[in-house]
Design a protein around this motif. Structure first.
Motif, PDB file in Angstrom:
ATOM      1  N   ARG A 182     -22.928  -2.371  -7.648  1.00 53.71           N
ATOM      2  CA  ARG A 182     -21.620  -1.790  -7.396  1.00 53.71           C
ATOM      3  C   ARG A 182     -21.724  -0.362  -6.880  1.00 53.71           C
ATOM      4  N   GLN A 183     -22.653   0.401  -7.469  1.00 49.85           N
ATOM      5  CA  GLN A 183     -22.830   1.775  -6.991  1.00 49.85           C
ATOM      6  C   GLN A 183     -23.303   1.814  -5.533  1.00 49.85           C
ATOM      7  N   ALA A 184     -24.262   0.934  -5.192  1.00 49.89           N
ATOM      8  CA  ALA A 184     -24.746   0.898  -3.810  1.00 49.89           C
ATOM      9  C   ALA A 184     -23.634   0.494  -2.843  1.00 49.89           C
ATOM     10  N   LEU A 185     -22.826  -0.508  -3.243  1.00 52.06           N
ATOM     11  CA  LEU A 185     -21.730  -0.921  -2.378  1.00 52.06           C
ATOM     12  C   LEU A 185     -20.685   0.181  -2.229  1.00 52.06           C
ATOM     13  N   THR A 186     -20.432   0.914  -3.309  1.00 48.06           N
ATOM     14  CA  THR A 186     -19.461   2.001  -3.231  1.00 48.06           C
ATOM     15  C   THR A 186     -19.902   3.051  -2.228  1.00 48.06           C
ATOM     16  N   GLU A 187     -21.177   3.449  -2.303  1.00 43.69           N
ATOM     17  CA  GLU A 187     -21.683   4.474  -1.387  1.00 43.69           C
ATOM     18  C   GLU A 187     -21.729   3.965   0.045  1.00 43.69           C
ATOM     19  N   LEU A 188     -22.083   2.690   0.222  1.00 46.66           N
ATOM     20  CA  LEU A 188     -22.105   2.132   1.578  1.00 46.66           C
ATOM     21  C   LEU A 188     -20.696   2.047   2.154  1.00 46.66           C
ATOM     22  N   ARG A 189     -19.712   1.640   1.337  1.00 41.76           N
ATOM     23  CA  ARG A 189     -18.333   1.582   1.823  1.00 41.76           C
ATOM     24  C   ARG A 189     -17.845   2.966   2.219  1.00 41.76           C
ATOM     25  N   VAL A 227     -14.331   1.096  -7.524  1.00 40.71           N
ATOM     26  CA  VAL A 227     -14.541  -0.319  -7.251  1.00 40.71           C
ATOM     27  C   VAL A 227     -14.489  -1.068  -8.565  1.00 40.71           C
ATOM     28  N   PRO A 228     -13.504  -1.909  -8.769  1.00 43.79           N
ATOM     29  CA  PRO A 228     -13.440  -2.646 -10.038  1.00 43.79           C
ATOM     30  C   PRO A 228     -14.554  -3.676 -10.111  1.00 43.79           C
ATOM     31  N   ALA A 229     -15.101  -3.805 -11.275  1.00 40.66           N
ATOM     32  CA  ALA A 229     -16.187  -4.763 -11.487  1.00 40.66           C
ATOM     33  C   ALA A 229     -15.612  -6.108 -11.891  1.00 40.66           C
TER      34      ALA A 229
END
Length: 461
Positions: free
Chosen positions: A256-263, A285-287
């Motif tokens: 989730r952290q990686a996706l947040t930074e990529l988004r 980003v809700p889990a």
């Protein structure tokens, strides 16, 4: 588009010394009219001089036809006009000759001397002719008329063509100067356009390098931790279900952290002001809801594992399930302890020591310091899994120093068994970041068989 003088000369299509056919036709026409005038005036001159009329006509034809070369030899035309002035011929020859002389790019002293000679010649001839006419009784006006007629006639035949020629010549030179200036400006604009294109290409290359470096920093560390946790999950899935659930939660949290930074990064690139350094606020980003198998452990164990990496604690379940919320300004030194805790949760024996008075720095400095430590820990996960690692941060008066040093790994083949690839860009990216801020970056193996990464960044960068 304007053309330079060389281009205009090369573009001339007229015969001989004429640049254009229109100029040649004009000069030929003037020469024919002047020749006819001088030939007609040569008849009374021949009678007064006592020579055959044919001689006077031929002399007039030759003198008048000199206008044909007025653009090539204007001085010769004026001299011929002065020479035939006593014969009372060459009115058009003298006027056009003086105009051409004044319009040419000749020294002013030459133009003044020839204009003065023409003026004196005309005045003397007029004075003598008018005096002779008055002596014969053709005029009954007083003697004052003789000098008056001589002066006014000389001024009338000399001043207008001279002034008009000076004006036309000055205007022609001004237009030529403006054309040359326009050509120069056009060349400069073309050069500036080429340089602007080069700078734009350089800026695009730098931006591609920066984006690649950011993508590497964001993806490499998170995915490396995910691979390590996934490998541990595979190893303990049957033996220790509680630990397996905890590792699975950590893998999900890292993802989730990686996706947040990529988004966030892709959002900045797609926004209208993506070229600026201002970052958009990161969304929470809700889990997804935890799986039933993990309910026995609880989401609180995820936050506890990230912070301490040992046992469950009292972290709220809402924070663990919602992912990581960042300030939108990029990582900072305040998140360094959390970064070390994540590596510790992944099984790395790592400790953090901070020296000096803790204070805040510029965004670029704190982000660079964070990325250096992050990439160094990622390299330890890749190449020295299981090695004891020491992270040191020193706050000094005018600089901030950081060092990540790992001891030799207990099992050299552990990194290869984890299947972590290496692109060889980590150290290069760290060096580029530090050097861009005026700092010093050093990396290399230690005498004990480990590896050390050190960086010093000026606090006023």
């Amino acid at each position: 588009m304007t053309r330079t003088g060389d281009d205009r000369q090369a573009a001339g299509t007229g015969p001989w010394w004429w640049a254009r056919w229109r100029s040649a036709v004009l000069d030929v026409g003037l020469a024919l009219v002047s020749a006819a005038e001088c030939a007609a005036e040569g008849v009374p001159f021949a009678r007064e001089a006592g020579v055959p009329v044919a001689v006077g006509v031929v002399l007039g034809l030759l003198a008048g036809s000199v206008l044909l070369v007025r653009r090539r030899w204007p001085i010769a035309v004026v001299l011929v006009a002065i020479a035939v002035t006593p014969a009372r011929m060459g009115f058009l020859l003298g006027v056009v000759g003086l105009y051409t002389l004044a319009a040419c790019e000749l020294p002013r002293r030459v133009i003044g001397a020839l204009a003065g000679m023409s003026f004196l010649g005309t005045m003397i001839v007029t004075f003598v002719r008018v005096g002779q006419d008055m002596a014969r009784g053709d005029f009954t006006i007083g003697n004052w008329f003789v000098p008056f007629a001589a002066v006014t006639t000389s001024i009338g035949l000399t001043a207008p063509p001279l002034l008009l020629g000076l004006y036309v010549g000055a205007r022609r030179r001004l237009m030529e100067s403006l054309r040359e200036r326009a050509d120069s400006l056009e060349r400069e604009l073309q050069l500036l356009a080429e340089r602007a294109e080069e700078r734009a290409e350089w800026a695009r290359s730098e931006e591609r390098t920066r984006i690649a470096r950011e993508m590497h920093d964001v993806v490499a560390h998170r995915v490396s931790l995910m691979v390590v946790h996934a490998a541990a999950l595979q190893a303990v899935a049957r033996k220790d279900p509680e630990k397996a659930a905890r590792n699975a939660a950590l893998v999900a949290d890292m993802g989730r952290q990686a996706l947040t930074e990529l988004r966030e990064m892709l959002g900045v690139l797609r926004s209208s002001d993506g070229g600026r350094s201002v970052r958009r606020e990161r969304a929470v980003v809700p889990a997804p809801a935890p799986a039933p198998a993990r309910e026995s452990v609880g989401p609180a164990a995820v936050g506890e594992a990230v912070a301490a990496g040992v046992s469950s604690g009292s972290v709220g379940s809402g924070e663990a399930s919602a992912g990581v919320v960042r300030s939108g300004e990029g990582p900072s030194l305040a998140e360094l302890e959390e970064l070390v805790g994540q590596s510790a949760a992944a099984g790395m024996a790592v400790d953090l020591s901070v020296e000096g008075e803790v204070r805040s720095y510029g965004r670029e400095i704190e982000q660079t310091a964070y990325r250096v430590v992050q990439e160094a820990l990622t390299n330890v996960h890749k190449h020295a899994a299981g090695a004891k690692t020491h992270v040191r941060l020193a706050h000094r008066g005018s600089e901030i120093a950081m060092q990540v040093e790992n001891e030799p790994p207990p099992e050299p083949a552990s990194a290869e068994s984890a299947g972590l690839p290496s692109g060889g860009n980590g150290l290069v990216g760290m060096r580029e970041r530090v050097v861009a801020l005026g700092g010093v970056f050093v990396s290399g193996p230690t005498e004990a068989g480990g590896f050390k990464v050190s960086a010093v960044i000026p606090a006023s960068s």
